[in-house]
Enzyme design. Sequence first.
Site, PDB file in Angstrom:
ATOM      1  N   GLU A 101       0.823  -1.211   0.000  1.00 27.87           N
ATOM      2  CA  GLU A 101       0.000   0.000   0.000  1.00 27.87           C
ATOM      3  C   GLU A 101       0.856   1.259   0.000  1.00 27.87           C
ATOM      4  O   GLU A 101       1.912   1.294   0.629  1.00 27.87           O
ATOM      5  CB  GLU A 101      -0.860   0.038   1.261  1.00 27.87           C
ATOM      6  N   CYS A 114       3.066   8.350   1.829  1.00 24.02           N
ATOM      7  CA  CYS A 114       3.398   7.360   2.851  1.00 24.02           C
ATOM      8  C   CYS A 114       3.680   6.040   2.140  1.00 24.02           C
ATOM      9  O   CYS A 114       2.817   5.521   1.427  1.00 24.02           O
ATOM     10  CB  CYS A 114       2.210   7.224   3.799  1.00 24.02           C
ATOM     11  N   CYS A 121       5.034  -7.695   7.887  1.00 21.11           N
ATOM     12  CA  CYS A 121       5.981  -7.184   8.889  1.00 21.11           C
ATOM     13  C   CYS A 121       6.220  -8.273   9.927  1.00 21.11           C
ATOM     14  O   CYS A 121       5.301  -8.998  10.297  1.00 21.11           O
ATOM     15  CB  CYS A 121       5.412  -5.936   9.565  1.00 21.11           C
ATOM     16  N   CYS A 125       2.975  -6.267  15.998  1.00 20.39           N
ATOM     17  CA  CYS A 125       2.177  -5.411  16.892  1.00 20.39           C
ATOM     18  C   CYS A 125       0.714  -5.863  16.788  1.00 20.39           C
ATOM     19  O   CYS A 125       0.188  -6.044  15.684  1.00 20.39           O
ATOM     20  CB  CYS A 125       2.322  -3.944  16.516  1.00 20.39           C
ATOM     21  N   CYS A 128      -2.100  -4.039  14.619  1.00 20.57           N
ATOM     22  CA  CYS A 128      -1.726  -3.578  13.272  1.00 20.57           C
ATOM     23  C   CYS A 128      -2.048  -4.651  12.225  1.00 20.57           C
ATOM     24  O   CYS A 128      -1.640  -5.809  12.361  1.00 20.57           O
ATOM     25  CB  CYS A 128      -0.233  -3.265  13.261  1.00 20.57           C
ATOM     26  N   GLY A 173       5.260  -2.478   6.977  1.00 21.18           N
ATOM     27  CA  GLY A 173       6.629  -2.924   7.236  1.00 21.18           C
ATOM     28  C   GLY A 173       7.398  -2.064   8.212  1.00 21.18           C
ATOM     29  O   GLY A 173       6.977  -0.966   8.576  1.00 21.18           O
ATOM     30  N   GLU A 174       8.522  -2.605   8.647  1.00 19.53           N
ATOM     31  CA  GLU A 174       9.379  -1.923   9.611  1.00 19.53           C
ATOM     32  C   GLU A 174      10.659  -1.463   8.879  1.00 19.53           C
ATOM     33  O   GLU A 174      11.517  -2.283   8.545  1.00 19.53           O
ATOM     34  CB  GLU A 174       9.705  -2.895  10.759  1.00 19.53           C
ATOM     35  N   SER A 205       9.734   5.962  10.379  1.00 23.33           N
ATOM     36  CA  SER A 205       9.006   5.563  11.585  1.00 23.33           C
ATOM     37  C   SER A 205       9.393   4.139  11.956  1.00 23.33           C
ATOM     38  O   SER A 205       9.325   3.225  11.131  1.00 23.33           O
ATOM     39  CB  SER A 205       7.501   5.645  11.320  1.00 23.33           C
ATOM     40  N   SER A 228       7.559   4.562  17.462  1.00 23.61           N
ATOM     41  CA  SER A 228       6.231   4.138  17.904  1.00 23.61           C
ATOM     42  C   SER A 228       6.346   3.551  19.301  1.00 23.61           C
ATOM     43  O   SER A 228       6.940   2.487  19.474  1.00 23.61           O
ATOM     44  CB  SER A 228       5.666   3.097  16.931  1.00 23.61           C
ATOM     45  N   LEU A 229       5.812   4.229  20.281  1.00 28.19           N
ATOM     46  CA  LEU A 229       6.010   3.802  21.672  1.00 28.19           C
ATOM     47  C   LEU A 229       4.842   2.979  22.224  1.00 28.19           C
ATOM     48  O   LEU A 229       5.009   1.870  22.679  1.00 28.19           O
ATOM     49  CB  LEU A 229       6.180   5.042  22.557  1.00 28.19           C
ATOM     50  N   HIS A 230       3.681   3.590  22.309  1.00 33.60           N
ATOM     51  CA  HIS A 230       2.423   2.940  22.734  1.00 33.60           C
ATOM     52  C   HIS A 230       2.377   2.438  24.173  1.00 33.60           C
ATOM     53  O   HIS A 230       1.384   1.832  24.576  1.00 33.60           O
ATOM     54  CB  HIS A 230       2.024   1.766  21.834  1.00 33.60           C
ATOM     55  N   ASN A 304      -7.296   2.518  14.630  1.00 34.09           N
ATOM     56  CA  ASN A 304      -8.160   2.066  13.546  1.00 34.09           C
ATOM     57  C   ASN A 304      -8.506   0.615  13.806  1.00 34.09           C
ATOM     58  O   ASN A 304      -7.593  -0.194  14.005  1.00 34.09           O
ATOM     59  CB  ASN A 304      -7.395   2.119  12.214  1.00 34.09           C
ATOM     60  N   CYS A 345      -2.596   1.251   8.493  1.00 41.26           N
ATOM     61  CA  CYS A 345      -1.528   0.498   7.877  1.00 41.26           C
ATOM     62  C   CYS A 345      -1.960  -0.946   7.554  1.00 41.26           C
ATOM     63  O   CYS A 345      -2.403  -1.671   8.424  1.00 41.26           O
ATOM     64  CB  CYS A 345      -0.399   0.550   8.886  1.00 41.26           C
TER      65      CYS A 345
HETATM   66  N1  SAH Z   1       6.723  -0.164  11.379  1.00 44.35           N
HETATM   67  C1  SAH Z   1       6.789   1.219  11.615  1.00 44.35           C
HETATM   68  C2  SAH Z   1       6.120   2.041  10.522  1.00 44.35           C
HETATM   69  C3  SAH Z   1       4.816   1.521   9.982  1.00 44.35           C
HETATM   70  S1  SAH Z   1       3.438   1.561  11.108  1.00 44.35           S
HETATM   71  C4  SAH Z   1       6.229   1.584  12.967  1.00 44.35           C
HETATM   72  O1  SAH Z   1       5.617   0.733  13.602  1.00 44.35           O
HETATM   73  O2  SAH Z   1       6.445   2.702  13.386  1.00 44.35           O
HETATM   74  C5  SAH Z   1       3.112   3.309  11.195  1.00 44.35           C
HETATM   75  C6  SAH Z   1       2.316   3.729  12.417  1.00 44.35           C
HETATM   76  O3  SAH Z   1       0.960   3.278  12.313  1.00 44.35           O
HETATM   77  C7  SAH Z   1       2.880   3.198  13.730  1.00 44.35           C
HETATM   78  O4  SAH Z   1       2.979   4.231  14.687  1.00 44.35           O
HETATM   79  C8  SAH Z   1       1.822   2.190  14.129  1.00 44.35           C
HETATM   80  O5  SAH Z   1       1.795   1.993  15.505  1.00 44.35           O
HETATM   81  C9  SAH Z   1       0.550   2.796  13.583  1.00 44.35           C
HETATM   82  N2  SAH Z   1      -0.536   1.840  13.418  1.00 44.35           N
HETATM   83  C10 SAH Z   1      -0.482   0.600  12.898  1.00 44.35           C
HETATM   84  N3  SAH Z   1      -1.700   0.027  12.902  1.00 44.35           N
HETATM   85  C11 SAH Z   1      -2.561   0.911  13.450  1.00 44.35           C
HETATM   86  C12 SAH Z   1      -3.948   0.898  13.740  1.00 44.35           C
HETATM   87  N4  SAH Z   1      -4.709  -0.158  13.478  1.00 44.35           N
HETATM   88  N5  SAH Z   1      -4.492   2.003  14.291  1.00 44.35           N
HETATM   89  C13 SAH Z   1      -3.733   3.078  14.569  1.00 44.35           C
HETATM   90  N6  SAH Z   1      -2.409   3.153  14.321  1.00 44.35           N
HETATM   91  C14 SAH Z   1      -1.815   2.081  13.773  1.00 44.35           C
HETATM   92 FE1  SF4 Z   2       5.152  -3.676  11.847  1.00 42.89          FE
HETATM   93 FE2  SF4 Z   2       4.810  -1.060  12.389  1.00 42.89          FE
HETATM   94 FE3  SF4 Z   2       2.706  -2.730  12.087  1.00 42.89          FE
HETATM   95 FE4  SF4 Z   2       4.265  -2.949  14.251  1.00 42.89          FE
HETATM   96  S1  SF4 Z   2       2.986  -1.191  13.682  1.00 42.89           S
HETATM   97  S2  SF4 Z   2       3.518  -4.654  12.990  1.00 42.89           S
HETATM   98  S3  SF4 Z   2       6.249  -2.507  13.376  1.00 42.89           S
HETATM   99  S4  SF4 Z   2       4.165  -2.169  10.532  1.00 42.89           S
END
Ligand code: SAH
Ligand code: SF4
Length: 357
Positions: A101, A114, A121, A125, A128, A173-174, A205, A228-230, A304, A345
Site C-alpha cells: 500500500e 506514505c 511485517c 504489533c 496492526c 513494514g518496519e 518511523s 512508535s512507543l504505545h 483504527n 496500515c
Molecule cells: N513499522 C513502523 C512504521 C509503519 S506503522 C512503525 O511501527 O512505526 C506506522 C504507524 O501506524 C505506527 O505508529 C503504528 O503503531 C501505527 N498503526 C499501525 N496500525 C494501526 C492501527 N490499526 N491504528 C492506529 N495506528 C496504527
Molecule cells: Fe510492523 Fe509497524 Fe505494524 Fe508494528 S505497527 S507490525 S512494526 S508495521
Amino acid sequence: MKPAPPKSLHDLGFEELTEVLAAGGVIPHHARTLWRALYRMDAQELREMDFLPPLKRWVDASVGEDKAFFLDAPDVVEEIRSSDGLTRKFLLRLRDGRMIETVLMGYDGRYTVCVSTQVGCAMGCVFCATGQMGFVRHLRPGEIVAQVLHARRVLKQAAPNKKLRNLVLMGMGEPLHNMDSVLHALDIISDTRGIGIGPSRIAISTVGVVPGIRRMAEENSPYRLAVSLHGSREEERAALVPVSGRWPLDTLIDACRDYGARTGKRIFFEWTLIDGENDSPATAERLAIMLEGVDAHINLIPLNPTRGYDGAASHAGHAFQKILRAAGFPCTFRQRRGIDVAAGCGMLKEDSRRSAS
Ligand code: SAH
Ligand code: SF4
C-alpha cells in the site's frame, strides 16, 4: 552460462548507474541524462525518449522485459479516495504478485506520500493489520522509489501546480528491519538531480529497532526519526508490541536520548491510543517522566479497528494530551483524514483479501 537475472534500474544509485553505463561503453555525461529522465521527467517508457545515440543504443539493448534491466512500475489494483478527496490510497501489485500500500495525503495544500518498506511485517504489533499478516519479504530500493514516483504522477494529474514535498515511511513494514534498502532508496529519492525530496522532509518511523536507531545516530542521519512507543511501562508496551521483549523500553529510550544528543534533532513519538490499554492519566504522567529532557513531539493516533484485534479506540485522548502538554511536550493528534478509506496500515490489503475470499 546462464545470463544474470534482470535488475531494476530503479535499484541503482547515481554512481552505480554511471558505472553500469561505463561498463557498456557510455560516458558518464549520459548518466545524468538518464537519471533526469527517470526521476525528473518520470519517463515510463525509456525507448521512446529522445536520447543521443550512445545512450539510445544502450537503452535499446539493455532495458526491457527480456533485457538486463527493467523499470519498477507496479500495477494499481485498487485506488480509494477519502470523502474529502484529499487522501488517496493505492493497493499496488509488485512483479511477483505481492501487494503493498501507498498513500498520498494532502493537507493545507501540502502533499505527503506514505510508503511501504516490506510486504507484511515481522514485528507483530497486535493492533496492526500488517503485523497480523506476518512477514513476507523486504522491498528492494526500486520498489520503494517506485511508490514515490507513482504518488508524484497522481499528484501531477490531480494538482499540476503542487509539489510532493514530504515522505513518511509509515506504510506496511518496519523500515529499520530493511535498513540498507531503505537508506539506499532514500539516497535516490533525496538526490537533487532527480526527485529531490529534502532529507529534513523525510521521516522514518520505527517500532523501536534499537540497533537501527543507534546506526542513525552514529551516521548523523539527515532524516527525521519517529518512534512508535504505545506504552510507558514495560508490561503495558509488551502487550501491544511484542518486540519490546527484545528491545525493552529503557534500552530504547537510552538509544533515543543518544540519538537526540548526537544529531540535535527532535524525535517524534507515535502513540496509538487504545481504550483501557494505554490511555490512562497515570500512563501519560509516566510517559512525561520517561521522556524528561528529550526534545520530543508526541503524536497521538486514534486506533483504527482491524479484524485481528478487538481493542477499541480511546475516548480519553484529550485528557492524555493535556497532561503531556502541561509537562511541556508538543502533543498533537495525527491527522487521519483517510479513516473513511481504511487508511490504517495494511488495512486496504486486508479488505481486498476479505472480499476476494
Ligand atoms: N513499522 C513502523 C512504521 C509503519 S506503522 C512503525 O511501527 O512505526 C506506522 C504507524 O501506524 C505506527 O505508529 C503504528 O503503531 C501505527 N498503526 C499501525 N496500525 C494501526 C492501527 N490499526 N491504528 C492506529 N495506528 C496504527
Ligand atoms: Fe510492523 Fe509497524 Fe505494524 Fe508494528 S505497527 S507490525 S512494526 S508495521
